[in-house]
Structure formats: C-alpha cells, structure tokens
Design a protein around this motif. Sequence first.
Motif, PDB file in Angstrom:
ATOM      1  N   ALA A 128       0.836  -1.204   0.000  1.00  0.00           N
ATOM      2  CA  ALA A 128       0.000   0.000   0.000  1.00  0.00           C
ATOM      3  C   ALA A 128       0.867   1.249   0.000  1.00  0.00           C
ATOM      4  CB  ALA A 128      -0.913   0.000   1.220  1.00  0.00           C
ATOM      5  N   VAL A 129       0.268   2.368  -0.377  1.00  0.00           N
ATOM      6  CA  VAL A 129       0.977   3.644  -0.354  1.00  0.00           C
ATOM      7  C   VAL A 129       0.041   4.711   0.216  1.00  0.00           C
ATOM      8  CG1 VAL A 129       0.295   4.493  -2.653  1.00  0.00           C
ATOM      9  CG2 VAL A 129       2.499   5.159  -1.693  1.00  0.00           C
ATOM     10  N   PRO A 130       0.529   5.612   1.060  1.00  0.00           N
ATOM     11  CA  PRO A 130      -0.319   6.700   1.568  1.00  0.00           C
ATOM     12  C   PRO A 130      -0.581   7.726   0.474  1.00  0.00           C
ATOM     13  CG  PRO A 130       1.927   6.964   2.353  1.00  0.00           C
ATOM     14  CD  PRO A 130       1.880   5.644   1.653  1.00  0.00           C
ATOM     15  N   GLU A 131      -1.584   8.545   0.681  1.00  0.00           N
ATOM     16  CA  GLU A 131      -1.875   9.608  -0.273  1.00  0.00           C
ATOM     17  C   GLU A 131      -0.880  10.749  -0.121  1.00  0.00           C
ATOM     18  OE1 GLU A 131      -5.850  10.985   0.153  1.00  0.00           O
ATOM     19  OE2 GLU A 131      -6.766   9.100  -0.508  1.00  0.00           O
ATOM     20  N   ILE A 132      -0.559  11.377  -1.234  1.00  0.00           N
ATOM     21  CA  ILE A 132       0.217  12.617  -1.179  1.00  0.00           C
ATOM     22  C   ILE A 132      -0.708  13.687  -0.604  1.00  0.00           C
ATOM     23  CG2 ILE A 132       1.386  14.388  -2.540  1.00  0.00           C
ATOM     24  CD1 ILE A 132       2.006  12.211  -4.614  1.00  0.00           C
ATOM     25  N   LYS A 133      -0.341  14.247   0.539  1.00  0.00           N
ATOM     26  CA  LYS A 133      -1.279  15.156   1.200  1.00  0.00           C
ATOM     27  C   LYS A 133      -1.016  16.623   0.872  1.00  0.00           C
ATOM     28  CE  LYS A 133       0.950  15.934   5.702  1.00  0.00           C
ATOM     29  NZ  LYS A 133       0.738  15.844   7.172  1.00  0.00           N
ATOM     30  N   GLU A 146      18.811  29.576  -5.139  1.00  0.00           N
ATOM     31  CA  GLU A 146      18.333  30.382  -6.258  1.00  0.00           C
ATOM     32  C   GLU A 146      17.473  29.566  -7.225  1.00  0.00           C
ATOM     33  OE1 GLU A 146      21.650  32.217  -8.152  1.00  0.00           O
ATOM     34  OE2 GLU A 146      22.106  33.536  -6.449  1.00  0.00           O
ATOM     35  N   LEU A 147      17.305  28.279  -6.945  1.00  0.00           N
ATOM     36  CA  LEU A 147      16.540  27.412  -7.829  1.00  0.00           C
ATOM     37  C   LEU A 147      15.215  27.022  -7.188  1.00  0.00           C
ATOM     38  CD1 LEU A 147      19.283  24.948  -9.155  1.00  0.00           C
ATOM     39  CD2 LEU A 147      18.393  27.006 -10.261  1.00  0.00           C
ATOM     40  N   LEU A 148      14.172  26.957  -8.006  1.00  0.00           N
ATOM     41  CA  LEU A 148      12.878  26.480  -7.544  1.00  0.00           C
ATOM     42  C   LEU A 148      12.937  24.974  -7.296  1.00  0.00           C
ATOM     43  CD1 LEU A 148      10.271  28.279  -9.855  1.00  0.00           C
ATOM     44  CD2 LEU A 148      10.365  28.420  -7.351  1.00  0.00           C
ATOM     45  N   GLU A 149      12.263  24.539  -6.214  1.00  0.00           N
ATOM     46  CA  GLU A 149      12.117  23.109  -5.986  1.00  0.00           C
ATOM     47  C   GLU A 149      10.654  22.805  -5.661  1.00  0.00           C
ATOM     48  OE1 GLU A 149      14.613  24.528  -3.767  1.00  0.00           O
ATOM     49  OE2 GLU A 149      13.474  24.767  -1.918  1.00  0.00           O
ATOM     50  N   VAL A 150      10.264  21.577  -5.967  1.00  0.00           N
ATOM     51  CA  VAL A 150       8.925  21.113  -5.623  1.00  0.00           C
ATOM     52  C   VAL A 150       9.044  20.259  -4.370  1.00  0.00           C
ATOM     53  CG1 VAL A 150       9.130  19.127  -7.174  1.00  0.00           C
ATOM     54  CG2 VAL A 150       6.869  19.905  -6.444  1.00  0.00           C
ATOM     55  N   ASN A 151       8.108  20.437  -3.419  1.00  0.00           N
ATOM     56  CA  ASN A 151       8.139  19.726  -2.149  1.00  0.00           C
ATOM     57  C   ASN A 151       6.915  18.818  -2.035  1.00  0.00           C
ATOM     58  OD1 ASN A 151      10.411  21.410  -1.078  1.00  0.00           O
ATOM     59  ND2 ASN A 151       8.866  23.020  -1.216  1.00  0.00           N
ATOM     60  N   VAL A 152       7.148  17.580  -1.639  1.00  0.00           N
ATOM     61  CA  VAL A 152       6.085  16.586  -1.527  1.00  0.00           C
ATOM     62  C   VAL A 152       5.995  16.113  -0.074  1.00  0.00           C
ATOM     63  CG1 VAL A 152       5.268  14.333  -2.307  1.00  0.00           C
ATOM     64  CG2 VAL A 152       6.463  15.844  -3.893  1.00  0.00           C
ATOM     65  N   TYR A 153       4.751  16.006   0.444  1.00  0.00           N
ATOM     66  CA  TYR A 153       4.532  15.588   1.825  1.00  0.00           C
ATOM     67  C   TYR A 153       3.527  14.430   1.858  1.00  0.00           C
ATOM     68  CZ  TYR A 153       6.435  20.283   2.750  1.00  0.00           C
ATOM     69  OH  TYR A 153       7.221  21.414   2.770  1.00  0.00           O
ATOM     70  N   PHE A 154       3.807  13.431   2.702  1.00  0.00           N
ATOM     71  CA  PHE A 154       2.847  12.351   2.939  1.00  0.00           C
ATOM     72  C   PHE A 154       3.101  11.768   4.323  1.00  0.00           C
ATOM     73  CE2 PHE A 154       6.518  10.535   0.775  1.00  0.00           C
ATOM     74  CZ  PHE A 154       6.795   9.372   1.477  1.00  0.00           C
ATOM     75  N   ASP A 155       2.089  11.101   4.883  1.00  0.00           N
ATOM     76  CA  ASP A 155       2.186  10.543   6.232  1.00  0.00           C
ATOM     77  C   ASP A 155       2.550   9.069   6.186  1.00  0.00           C
ATOM     78  OD1 ASP A 155       1.539  12.912   7.584  1.00  0.00           O
ATOM     79  OD2 ASP A 155      -0.612  12.566   7.298  1.00  0.00           O
TER      80      ASP A 155
END
Length: 281
Positions: A128-133, A146-155
């Motif tokens: 199973a995998v949790p949802e990206i919240k 100076e660079l953009l980054e994308v941040n991902v969070y999950f429980d």
Amino acid sequence: MKNYIKTLFVLTSIIFSACEDVIDVDVDTAETRLVIEASLDWEKGTTGNNQTIKLSLSSPYFNTQDITVVTGANVVVTNMNTGDIFNFTDENDGSYTTNSFEPIIGNTYSLQVSYNGETYEATETLMAVPEIKEINQSIEGGFDDELLEVNVYFDDPVDEENYYLLNFYETGDLFSFFADVSDEFVNGNEVYYFFEKEDDEDNNQAPFQAGDTVDIELYGISESYYNYMRLLIEQYYSGGNPFSSTAALIKGNCINPTNPDNYAFGYFRVTEVDVATYTFE
C-alpha cells in the motif's frame, strides 16, 4: 622563414588529419538475455484491472537504436493467496496485456514467463501507499537557494516498515528523476521530499520556472524492490564520479529455476501508486 611556415603548415595538417581518424575498439558482448518489464501498478482511484507486461531481448551496450521485442511467449500472473490466475494476451509487439487483473493489498503475486523453451519466475507482494497530502514550491529548502524546488509531503503509517519510490518527470526532459525512501528514521511521522533541477544540456534539462508542470508518482514498494532500486539509482547518479564505487551487475527477481545461469534482466513489481501534477507559480 618560408621553411618555418611550410613546416608549421605540414604539422598542423597532420594534427587535424589525425583527429579525424576513426578508432574501432573491440568490446566484449554479453550473451543475449530476456528482458522482463513487469510493473503492475495500481493507481489510487482506479480498478487496476488494465495491466501491461513488456518483453524484449537485451542488446549490446552501444546499440541504442534497435530493440528486439519478444512475441510468442506465455505470460501468467497468479494471486498466491486466492489462487486467481490472470493470463496476459500477446499483442505481437512485445507487450502482453490483461483487463482483468485484481489488485489486493498485502497479497502475494507470482509471475511466470515461458519463452523459447525456458521458464522464468518471480514473486512480489502488493504494498500500500499513503496519499500525497500536500505539494508546494520553495527556493530555500534545496541545495541551491536560487533554484525552484517542488516539495512533496505524505504521512508514514505507524509501527510498520515502509519503503517508497518517488518519480518526478517534467514534459520535455529525457529522463525521470527517481528517489528511494525508507521510513527507518521517520516511522509514523510526516515524510518530506524535495526535488530541484540544474542545467544539464546533455539531458535537455533546465531549472524549474514559473509555468512548468511536473508529474509526481509515489509508489509503495517492497523491501527487496527498495534495495534493488537503491543500488540502481546509486550507480546511475554516480556515473562520472571518480570517487564512486565500481559499477556491478544488479540482478532483478526474475529467476530461471531450471537453468539459474540463464536468468532474465528486469524486475517484477506489484505496487500501489498515488499520482499528482504540480504547476509552478
């Protein structure tokens, strides 16, 4: 002076002529093996019934043009818990498909591929995998402020070992970026991962900018597949590093029980995946 100029001209001509010589280097070619691309991924919100397995033959390292697809094989996946059998139809282009697969979290599945008088087998458990919240952007959390980054969070679930695979891909890039994640030090807590890109002309890659869209996939994976991907990712991203360890052959889980030396390349995985898309502002 005339002799000097003439001599210089001759030497220059020799140097440039030498640069145009083609040097053929003989390299060892490994025996051809079956390549099994068997990723049965159950996307959240879908039935997971439609699945595809691809078969091909390995080719020499420097042959980047031709892929020899495999047809005429027999491909079967069995749920070891329920006994349900899923036969994959040969589409005659190297792909084998089914529209009746039934994914069940925690169940173990076996793959059997019969081809050219040989049988290849593998087993894997559907994780199973949790949802990206949450997904957001920043510039202060990455390696370059100076660079953009994308941040991902999950429980991460409590009181159990979990392993994850993250895939980031922006349309136009040659390759995805993969990251293996373990909950060894964050068990039961929120997990955070960031991804930023630098200029890389060889891979047609540029830093994120406003308006760019990145596709994100979060997979729940088994410990054995985590170990396989961790080694694969480590070797891939350490290429060109003079201090990295020597690359070694990484075997998947597709074995040949009657002829162990004739194993197949590739990995049979069964996962649940959460998919999201983020557009930078």
